[in-house]
Design a protein around this motif. Structure first.
Motif, short mmCIF file in Angstrom:
data_model
loop_
_atom_site.label_atom_id
_atom_site.label_comp_id
_atom_site.label_asym_id
_atom_site.label_seq_id
_atom_site.Cartn_x
_atom_site.Cartn_y
_atom_site.Cartn_z
N ILE A 191 -7.27 10.77 6.29
CA ILE A 191 -6.28 10.94 5.21
C ILE A 191 -6.57 9.93 4.12
O ILE A 191 -6.69 8.73 4.39
CB ILE A 191 -4.85 10.76 5.75
N ASP A 192 -6.71 10.39 2.89
CA ASP A 192 -6.97 9.54 1.74
C ASP A 192 -5.64 9.08 1.17
O ASP A 192 -4.86 9.88 0.65
CB ASP A 192 -7.77 10.31 0.68
N LEU A 193 -5.35 7.78 1.28
CA LEU A 193 -4.10 7.23 0.74
C LEU A 193 -4.29 6.67 -0.67
O LEU A 193 -3.36 6.11 -1.24
CB LEU A 193 -3.55 6.15 1.67
N GLY A 194 -5.49 6.85 -1.22
CA GLY A 194 -5.75 6.41 -2.59
C GLY A 194 -6.28 4.99 -2.65
O GLY A 194 -6.06 4.18 -1.74
N HIS A 195 -7.01 4.69 -3.73
CA HIS A 195 -7.51 3.34 -4.01
C HIS A 195 -8.38 2.81 -2.87
O HIS A 195 -8.37 1.61 -2.57
CB HIS A 195 -6.36 2.38 -4.28
N GLY A 196 -9.14 3.70 -2.22
CA GLY A 196 -10.07 3.27 -1.19
C GLY A 196 -9.46 3.02 0.17
O GLY A 196 -10.13 2.47 1.04
N VAL A 197 -8.21 3.41 0.35
CA VAL A 197 -7.54 3.23 1.65
C VAL A 197 -7.56 4.55 2.42
O VAL A 197 -7.24 5.60 1.87
CB VAL A 197 -6.10 2.73 1.46
N ARG A 198 -7.94 4.49 3.68
CA ARG A 198 -8.02 5.67 4.53
C ARG A 198 -7.19 5.46 5.79
O ARG A 198 -7.04 4.34 6.28
CB ARG A 198 -9.47 5.95 4.94
#
Length: 239
Positions: free
Chosen positions: A5-12
Motif C-alpha cells: 500500500i502506497d501511503l505517499g511520500h515514499g512510505v509503504r
C-alpha cells in the motif's frame, strides 16, 4: 502475501496473509508470531519469506514483544525493541512490524519529519489508548499530528467482537466509541471505531483502513476463529 500500500511520500505498508509459509497446522502456514506456540525455526523461516516477497531485508525489521500494554518505545536498531505495544523510529532504513490475529494494527507516518510508528491495539491497548500514545511519542521525535498518515490494518469487527457487558463498558470508559452491539444483539467492542476516535482527538486527520474483519476473512489469522493460530504482520517502511 498481501499487497503493498502506497501511503505517499515514499512510505509503504503491507499486511501479510496466512498462506505461503511452512508452518504446520494449526499455524498454517505463514505464521510470523514467535509467541504463538509454533516452532521458532519455522517462524523465522516464514519471516524470511515474508520479507523477501516484499523486497525487504529481515535484518532491517523491528519487532515488538507485544503484551497488550499502552507502552511505546523508540527503536534505534533493528531486531527486538523490547516489551511494548508501540514503536517509533526516525531511522530511514528500519521497517516496523505489528503482529495480530484479531487485534488492530496501527501504522503511522509523518514523512516530512521522517518519523514512523507502529502499534498493536488489542482490547486492552485500545482501552488504555496505545494509539494516542503512539502519536505522542512520534511528536516527541519531531512529528506533527496534522501531518501524520495512519493506516489501520485488519482486525475483528464490532459486529463480530462479542464481549461481556462489563468488559464492553470497561473498554469504553475513556473512549465511548468502543462500545457497540454485535450482529447477534449482544455487547461488543469496535476497536476500529475506538482507535479512529482516539487518533482524531490526538489531531490526526488522514486515517485509512484495510477494513477486513479477521474473523470473517479466512485468508487472515483469527484467534477467535481458530485458537491456537498464527499471526500475520503489518509492515511499515520508507523507500
Amino acid at each position: 502475501m498481501g499487497n503493498v500500500i502506497d501511503l505517499g511520500h515514499g512510505v509503504r505498508a503491507s499486511v501479510t496473509e496466512r498462506h505461503g509459509g511452512v508452518s504446520a497446522p494449526p499455524y498454517d502456514s505463514l505464521n510470523l508470531g514467535l509467541g504463538s506456540g509454533d516452532d521458532r525455526g519455522t517462524v523465522l523461516a516464514n519471516r524470511e519469506t515474508a520479507a523477501r516477497d516484499l523486497g525487504l531485508d529481515t535484518g532491517r525489521i523491528v519487532w515488538m514483544n507485544q503484551v497488550h500494554s499502552a507502552d511505546v518505545l523508540v527503536a534505534t536498531e533493528p531486531g527486538g525493541v523490547g516489551t511494548c505495544d508501540g514503536v517509533v523510529t526516525t531511522r530511514p532504513d528500519l521497517v516496523l512490524a505489528s503482529l495480530a490475529a484479531d487485534c488492530l494494527p496501527v501504522l503511522a507516518a509523518d514523512a516530512e519529519a521522517g518519523v514512523l510508528g507502529a502499534a498493536h491495539s488489542g482490547r486492552l491497548g485500545t482501552a488504555h489508548g496505545v494509539a494516542a500514545n503512539l502519536v505522542e511519542a512520534m511528536a516527541g521525535q519531531g512529528a506533527r499530528a496534522d501531518r501524520i498518515t495512519v493506516f489501520l490494518g485488519p482486525s475483528i469487527c464490532g459486529g463480530c467482537y462479542e464481549v461481556p457487558p462489563r468488559v464492553r463498558d470497561e473498554t469504553a470508559r475513556d473512549t465511548p466509541e468502543a462500545a457497540c452491539t454485535t450482529r447477534r444483539g449482544t455487547a461488543g467492542v469496535d476497536m476500529r471505531a475506538a482507535v479512529t476516535a482516539q487518533l482524531r482527538r490526538a489531531g490526526v486527520t488522514d486515517i485509512r483502513a484495510d477494513g477486513r474483519c479477521t474473523l470473517e476473512s479466512p485468508e487472515l489469522f483469527s484467534h477467535r476463529r481458530n485458537a491456537p493460530t498464527g499471526r500475520f504482520a503489518s509492515f511499515l517502511w520508507r523507500t
